[in-house]
Write an enzyme that holds these catalytic residues in place. Structure first.
Site, PDB file in Angstrom:
ATOM      1  N   LYS A   1     -42.650   3.849  29.436  1.00  0.00           N
ATOM      2  CA  LYS A   1     -43.715   3.090  30.110  1.00  0.00           C
ATOM      3  C   LYS A   1     -44.093   1.838  29.315  1.00  0.00           C
ATOM      4  O   LYS A   1     -44.169   0.743  29.873  1.00  0.00           O
ATOM      5  CB  LYS A   1     -44.960   3.976  30.309  1.00  0.00           C
ATOM      6  CG  LYS A   1     -44.711   5.226  31.121  1.00  0.00           C
ATOM      7  CD  LYS A   1     -45.971   6.051  31.299  1.00  0.00           C
ATOM      8  CE  LYS A   1     -46.565   6.600  30.024  1.00  0.00           C
ATOM      9  NZ  LYS A   1     -45.726   7.578  29.301  1.00  0.00           N
TER      10      LYS A   1
ATOM     11  N   ARG B   1     -54.163   9.231  34.767  1.00  0.00           N
ATOM     12  CA  ARG B   1     -53.484  10.455  34.358  1.00  0.00           C
ATOM     13  C   ARG B   1     -54.068  11.680  35.033  1.00  0.00           C
ATOM     14  O   ARG B   1     -53.549  12.782  34.828  1.00  0.00           O
ATOM     15  CB  ARG B   1     -53.602  10.627  32.835  1.00  0.00           C
ATOM     16  CG  ARG B   1     -52.408  10.128  32.045  1.00  0.00           C
ATOM     17  CD  ARG B   1     -52.811  10.146  30.584  1.00  0.00           C
ATOM     18  NE  ARG B   1     -51.709  10.360  29.687  1.00  0.00           N
ATOM     19  CZ  ARG B   1     -51.139   9.379  28.986  1.00  0.00           C
ATOM     20  NH1 ARG B   1     -51.517   8.135  29.149  1.00  0.00           N
ATOM     21  NH2 ARG B   1     -50.181   9.653  28.131  1.00  0.00           N
TER      22      ARG B   1
ATOM     23  N   ARG C   1     -39.160   6.755  17.444  1.00  0.00           N
ATOM     24  CA  ARG C   1     -39.843   5.508  17.803  1.00  0.00           C
ATOM     25  C   ARG C   1     -40.564   4.882  16.603  1.00  0.00           C
ATOM     26  O   ARG C   1     -41.136   5.564  15.773  1.00  0.00           O
ATOM     27  CB  ARG C   1     -40.865   5.816  18.895  1.00  0.00           C
ATOM     28  CG  ARG C   1     -41.837   4.677  19.168  1.00  0.00           C
ATOM     29  CD  ARG C   1     -42.624   4.899  20.400  1.00  0.00           C
ATOM     30  NE  ARG C   1     -43.392   6.134  20.392  1.00  0.00           N
ATOM     31  CZ  ARG C   1     -44.070   6.558  21.433  1.00  0.00           C
ATOM     32  NH1 ARG C   1     -44.052   5.886  22.556  1.00  0.00           N
ATOM     33  NH2 ARG C   1     -44.758   7.684  21.361  1.00  0.00           N
TER      34      ARG C   1
ATOM     35  N   ARG D   1     -46.400   6.589  15.111  1.00  0.00           N
ATOM     36  CA  ARG D   1     -47.638   7.172  15.593  1.00  0.00           C
ATOM     37  C   ARG D   1     -47.853   8.591  15.074  1.00  0.00           C
ATOM     38  O   ARG D   1     -46.910   9.372  14.988  1.00  0.00           O
ATOM     39  CB  ARG D   1     -47.624   7.191  17.136  1.00  0.00           C
ATOM     40  CG  ARG D   1     -48.154   5.905  17.718  1.00  0.00           C
ATOM     41  CD  ARG D   1     -47.939   5.774  19.180  1.00  0.00           C
ATOM     42  NE  ARG D   1     -48.247   6.946  19.980  1.00  0.00           N
ATOM     43  CZ  ARG D   1     -48.111   6.977  21.300  1.00  0.00           C
ATOM     44  NH1 ARG D   1     -47.680   5.903  21.949  1.00  0.00           N
ATOM     45  NH2 ARG D   1     -48.391   8.075  21.971  1.00  0.00           N
TER      46      ARG D   1
ATOM     47  N   ARG E   1     -48.102  17.232  24.678  1.00  0.00           N
ATOM     48  CA  ARG E   1     -48.262  16.049  25.535  1.00  0.00           C
ATOM     49  C   ARG E   1     -47.455  16.218  26.830  1.00  0.00           C
ATOM     50  O   ARG E   1     -47.907  15.844  27.916  1.00  0.00           O
ATOM     51  CB  ARG E   1     -47.830  14.791  24.770  1.00  0.00           C
ATOM     52  CG  ARG E   1     -48.851  14.402  23.698  1.00  0.00           C
ATOM     53  CD  ARG E   1     -48.294  13.448  22.649  1.00  0.00           C
ATOM     54  NE  ARG E   1     -47.778  12.211  23.194  1.00  0.00           N
ATOM     55  CZ  ARG E   1     -46.992  11.379  22.524  1.00  0.00           C
ATOM     56  NH1 ARG E   1     -46.640  11.655  21.260  1.00  0.00           N
ATOM     57  NH2 ARG E   1     -46.563  10.279  23.079  1.00  0.00           N
TER      58      ARG E   1
HETATM   59  P1  AP5 Z   1     -41.963   4.108  25.070  1.00  0.00           P
HETATM   60  O1  AP5 Z   1     -41.775   2.896  25.906  1.00  0.00           O
HETATM   61  O2  AP5 Z   1     -42.792   3.979  23.836  1.00  0.00           O
HETATM   62  O3  AP5 Z   1     -42.440   5.335  25.973  1.00  0.00           O
HETATM   63  P2  AP5 Z   1     -43.846   5.624  26.650  1.00  0.00           P
HETATM   64  O4  AP5 Z   1     -43.574   6.187  28.002  1.00  0.00           O
HETATM   65  O5  AP5 Z   1     -44.732   4.416  26.576  1.00  0.00           O
HETATM   66  O6  AP5 Z   1     -44.319   6.767  25.702  1.00  0.00           O
HETATM   67  P3  AP5 Z   1     -45.712   7.082  25.028  1.00  0.00           P
HETATM   68  O7  AP5 Z   1     -45.438   8.124  23.993  1.00  0.00           O
HETATM   69  O8  AP5 Z   1     -46.411   5.843  24.576  1.00  0.00           O
HETATM   70  O9  AP5 Z   1     -46.469   7.706  26.230  1.00  0.00           O
HETATM   71  P4  AP5 Z   1     -47.639   8.631  26.190  1.00  0.00           P
HETATM   72  O10 AP5 Z   1     -47.986   8.647  27.620  1.00  0.00           O
HETATM   73  O11 AP5 Z   1     -47.451   9.954  25.583  1.00  0.00           O
HETATM   74  O12 AP5 Z   1     -48.635   7.902  25.157  1.00  0.00           O
HETATM   75  P5  AP5 Z   1     -49.962   7.084  25.329  1.00  0.00           P
HETATM   76  O13 AP5 Z   1     -50.058   6.124  24.239  1.00  0.00           O
HETATM   77  O14 AP5 Z   1     -50.128   6.620  26.730  1.00  0.00           O
HETATM   78  O15 AP5 Z   1     -40.505   4.647  24.686  1.00  0.00           O
HETATM   79  C1  AP5 Z   1     -40.365   5.731  23.757  1.00  0.00           C
HETATM   80  C2  AP5 Z   1     -39.161   5.440  22.833  1.00  0.00           C
HETATM   81  O16 AP5 Z   1     -37.960   5.515  23.606  1.00  0.00           O
HETATM   82  C3  AP5 Z   1     -39.190   4.034  22.207  1.00  0.00           C
HETATM   83  O17 AP5 Z   1     -38.717   4.127  20.889  1.00  0.00           O
HETATM   84  C4  AP5 Z   1     -38.239   3.214  23.085  1.00  0.00           C
HETATM   85  O18 AP5 Z   1     -37.588   2.196  22.344  1.00  0.00           O
HETATM   86  C5  AP5 Z   1     -37.254   4.272  23.575  1.00  0.00           C
HETATM   87  N1  AP5 Z   1     -36.801   4.028  24.942  1.00  0.00           N
HETATM   88  C6  AP5 Z   1     -37.545   3.551  25.980  1.00  0.00           C
HETATM   89  N2  AP5 Z   1     -36.805   3.489  27.099  1.00  0.00           N
HETATM   90  C7  AP5 Z   1     -35.556   3.939  26.770  1.00  0.00           C
HETATM   91  C8  AP5 Z   1     -34.347   4.114  27.489  1.00  0.00           C
HETATM   92  N3  AP5 Z   1     -34.262   3.799  28.806  1.00  0.00           N
HETATM   93  N4  AP5 Z   1     -33.282   4.603  26.815  1.00  0.00           N
HETATM   94  C9  AP5 Z   1     -33.369   4.903  25.490  1.00  0.00           C
HETATM   95  N5  AP5 Z   1     -34.485   4.752  24.748  1.00  0.00           N
HETATM   96  C10 AP5 Z   1     -35.575   4.282  25.378  1.00  0.00           C
HETATM   97  O19 AP5 Z   1     -51.059   8.240  25.148  1.00  0.00           O
HETATM   98  C11 AP5 Z   1     -51.269   8.827  23.869  1.00  0.00           C
HETATM   99  C12 AP5 Z   1     -52.448   9.804  23.966  1.00  0.00           C
HETATM  100  O20 AP5 Z   1     -53.644   9.071  24.337  1.00  0.00           O
HETATM  101  C13 AP5 Z   1     -52.311  10.875  25.045  1.00  0.00           C
HETATM  102  O21 AP5 Z   1     -51.594  11.996  24.576  1.00  0.00           O
HETATM  103  C14 AP5 Z   1     -53.788  11.185  25.332  1.00  0.00           C
HETATM  104  O22 AP5 Z   1     -54.347  12.002  24.325  1.00  0.00           O
HETATM  105  C15 AP5 Z   1     -54.444   9.822  25.234  1.00  0.00           C
HETATM  106  N6  AP5 Z   1     -54.486   9.106  26.517  1.00  0.00           N
HETATM  107  C16 AP5 Z   1     -53.859   7.919  26.825  1.00  0.00           C
HETATM  108  N7  AP5 Z   1     -54.120   7.552  28.085  1.00  0.00           N
HETATM  109  C17 AP5 Z   1     -54.931   8.520  28.598  1.00  0.00           C
HETATM  110  C18 AP5 Z   1     -55.529   8.718  29.880  1.00  0.00           C
HETATM  111  N8  AP5 Z   1     -55.332   7.846  30.889  1.00  0.00           N
HETATM  112  N9  AP5 Z   1     -56.283   9.832  30.062  1.00  0.00           N
HETATM  113  C19 AP5 Z   1     -56.489  10.711  29.063  1.00  0.00           C
HETATM  114  N10 AP5 Z   1     -55.941  10.586  27.820  1.00  0.00           N
HETATM  115  C20 AP5 Z   1     -55.172   9.503  27.601  1.00  0.00           C
END
Ligand code: AP5
Length: 228
Positions: A23, A98, A137, A171, A182
């Protein structure tokens, strides 16, 4: 930026997908290509944690455990960010909504501004691939550009392609055991939103197991269609 195609009217996109689906990676590409602003609630929450705000203090342990932060905190943070002028042309909602409560809140926040979601994109991946993606990552400490030890390395080792920075971070919640929690939160609370947006005729599903540039091309095609 050269090649940016600015929409004629505000365009708001929702990106759905489990942790590590890509994402954030794809939101940054869409941001450059369409002149929209990436709004990642994960990034906003991490900023709040680092700043030690009341919301950040409340969110820290929940994030460390892999659970979801309360709707109340997340909607308040998102609402504040949406009030800033740089989001007026449209936003890419990365990791928000979410929950069903958050989806309704987003509809209301956009409606207040005479806007609405033009497309919801679900990045579809195998759970088994997620741990490798997340544990490999790293992120540029200077500009936030994301990298991966195997799938996306800087062109020059140790130097960020985007800003030239040389400091990279990992992270705290990217440990393998937290990733499992997660993923479980995603399947229980967020995956039902796929049907929610399908029911509104806004959903596109994209195979996010493909290489990054192929996923980006498929997403750009969806956005072009939504803006047509
Ligand atoms: P990346 O692009 O970083 O993936 P992502 O989907 O953004 O993953 P996140 O871990 O950031 O998502 P998340 O939803 O768990 O975390 P968030 O910060 O939102 O890609 C991952 C890796 O793969 C990278 O190294 C990239 O280079 C590689 N990659 C990407 N695409 C690829 C491909 N096609 N092929 C190969 N490699 C690839 O949330 C963190 C925490 O915050 C949550 O757990 C929760 O506690 C809280 N939180 C955030 N938002 C909310 C909400 N709306 N409600 C409640 N809690 C929330």
């Amino acid at each position: 930026m050269d090649g940016t195609r600015f929409p004629d009217r505000p365009a708001d996109l929702v990106l759905l997908g489990p942790p590590g689906a890509g994402k954030g990676t794809q939101a940054r590409i869409l941001q450059d290509r369409f002149g929209l602003v990436q709004l990642s609630t994960g990034d906003l929450l991490r900023e709040a944690v680092a700043a030690g705000t009341p919301a950040g203090l409340a969110a820290r342990e929940v994030m460390a455990s892999g659970g979801l932060v309360s709707d109340e905190i997340v909607v308040a943070i998102l609402s504040d960010r949406l009030a800033t002028s740089d989001t007026a042309a449209g936003a890419i909602f990365d990791g928000f909504p979410r929950t069903a409560v958050q989806a309704r809140a987003l509809d209301a926040l956009l409606a207040e501004r005479g806007r609405g979601i033009v497309a919801a994109i679900s990045l579809e991946v195998d759970d088994a691939a997620m741990v490798a993606r997340i544990t490999g990552r790293s992120t540029c400490a200077g500009c936030g550009e994301g990298y991966h030890d195997d799938f996306k390395r800087p062109a020059s080792p140790g130097v960020c392609d985007r800003c030239g920075g040389t400091a990279f971070t990992r992270r705290a919640d990217d440990a393998a055991e937290t990733v499992a929690a997660r993923l479980s939160a995603y399947h229980a609370q967020t995956a039902p939103l796929i049907d929610h947006y399908a029911g509104q005729g806004l959903l596109s599903r994209i195979d996010a197991m493909a290489p990054i540039d192929e996923v980006a091309a498929a997403m750009a095609a969806v956005v072009e269609t939504a803006l047509a």
